[in-house]
Design an enzyme around this catalytic site. Structure first.
Site, mmCIF file in Angstrom:
data_model
loop_
_atom_site.group_PDB
_atom_site.id
_atom_site.type_symbol
_atom_site.label_atom_id
_atom_site.label_comp_id
_atom_site.label_asym_id
_atom_site.label_seq_id
_atom_site.Cartn_x
_atom_site.Cartn_y
_atom_site.Cartn_z
ATOM 1 N N PRO A 154 0.815 -1.219 0.000
ATOM 2 C CA PRO A 154 0.000 0.000 0.000
ATOM 3 C C PRO A 154 0.848 1.269 0.000
ATOM 4 C CG PRO A 154 -0.043 -1.037 2.170
ATOM 5 C CD PRO A 154 0.603 -2.013 1.224
ATOM 6 N N TYR A 155 2.029 1.203 0.609
ATOM 7 C CA TYR A 155 2.896 2.383 0.653
ATOM 8 C C TYR A 155 3.418 2.708 -0.741
ATOM 9 C CZ TYR A 155 6.527 5.629 2.139
ATOM 10 O OH TYR A 155 7.310 6.756 2.296
ATOM 11 N N VAL A 156 4.001 1.712 -1.432
ATOM 12 C CA VAL A 156 4.561 1.991 -2.755
ATOM 13 C C VAL A 156 3.460 2.348 -3.742
ATOM 14 C CG1 VAL A 156 6.580 0.548 -2.332
ATOM 15 C CG2 VAL A 156 4.610 -0.448 -3.482
#
Length: 282
Positions: A154-156
């Protein structure tokens, strides 16, 4: 390129009390900028502002980037207090450390909502004010927009989305004289990185970020790049030369598309005809 002078301008920063937000705020204040500091914790934001000067030059507000109404009222209040907003920095962000198969769905949605949707909400709320000053909007992305690591889905995804959102928005507002940029630092010391290193999976994956490809860079390097990028109204800010090539390769075609793909008044003409519902296909 002439420098975009910061003295006397008003800069609004979300996530202002975090590691990067607080350091950038101080650097901008040193250049004479007025600061609208926005954080979830009103007391923290107000204490941060008090350390930077009287309310005429720095003031703190509380807002949640997950709530457009909250953010809009805060941005409007800041604009009324200072009489203007020239620059907005969408800095609020969170991370995680878990594979797709096991991550809590609520954690996935929260990260996307803060990191990506939060940038959209910040830009949406601030744009009328920034547009009137022909100012500049900046979102904090990451090298994770280009280098996609495991256990960080989810971060990238959110950081790649921020990069794309900035590119799209830049085309939409360039005829108003508004600049839009994204900043893409690699690892540097923040409370978020402290959490990564205290997590067994994060420590195993990155080895404490002590050497090699994943070695951390000084916070000051990132702050200097951010401030310089604002002063130059840059489209893409990459704090270290060693990462510049990796960051710029995916965007090599973009300047050609920006210049030749949408000529004349094509974009504002299309915007004038767009449905306010956003037209979602079925």
């Amino acid at each position: 390129m002439s420098r975009y002078q910061l003295a006397g301008r008003t800069v609004l920063i979300t996530g202002s009390t975090g590691g990067l937000g607080s350091a950038v705020a101080r650097a901008l204040r040193d250049r004479g900028a007025n600061l609208a500091l926005v954080d979830l914790d009103a007391d923290l934001a107000q204490r941060q502002a008090a350390e930077l000067g009287p309310e005429t030059v720095a003031r703190g507000w509380s807002a949640d980037v997950r709530d457009l109404d909250s953010l809009q009222s805060t941005v409007d209040a800041a604009a009324e207090h200072f009489g203007r907003i020239d620059v907005v920095i969408a800095n609020a962000g969170v991370g995680s450390m878990a594979p797709l198969e096991t991550i809590d769905p609520a954690a996935w949605e929260r990260i996307i909502d803060i990191n990506l949707n939060g940038v959209w909400r910040t830009f949406r709320a601030a744009l009328p004010h920034v547009k009137s000053e022909r100012g500049y909007m900046l979102a904090v992305s990451s090298m994770a927009a280009f280098v996609h690591s495991p256990l960080n889905g989810p971060y990238v995804a959110s950081k790649a989305g921020v990069w794309a959102l900035c590119d799209a928005t830049r085309l939409e507002v360039r005829h108003h004289g508004v600049g839009v940029g994204s900043v893409h630092p690699t690892f540097f010391k923040t409370p978020m990185m402290d959490d990564v290193h205290s997590d067994p999976a994060g420590n195993t994956l990155w080895g404490g970020n002590k050497s090699g490809l994943w070695k951390m860079i000084p916070l000051e390097t990132v702050v200097d790049a951010v401030v310089r990028g604002i002063e130059r109204r840059e489209d893409l800010i990459v704090p270290t030369r060693t990462n510049a090539l990796a960051a710029r390769i995916p965007g090599l075609v973009r300047p050609f598309v920006d210049r030749f793909g949408f000529r004349g008044t094509t974009i504002p003409d299309a915007m004038a005809q767009a449905s306010t519902s956003g037209w979602i296909s079925r």
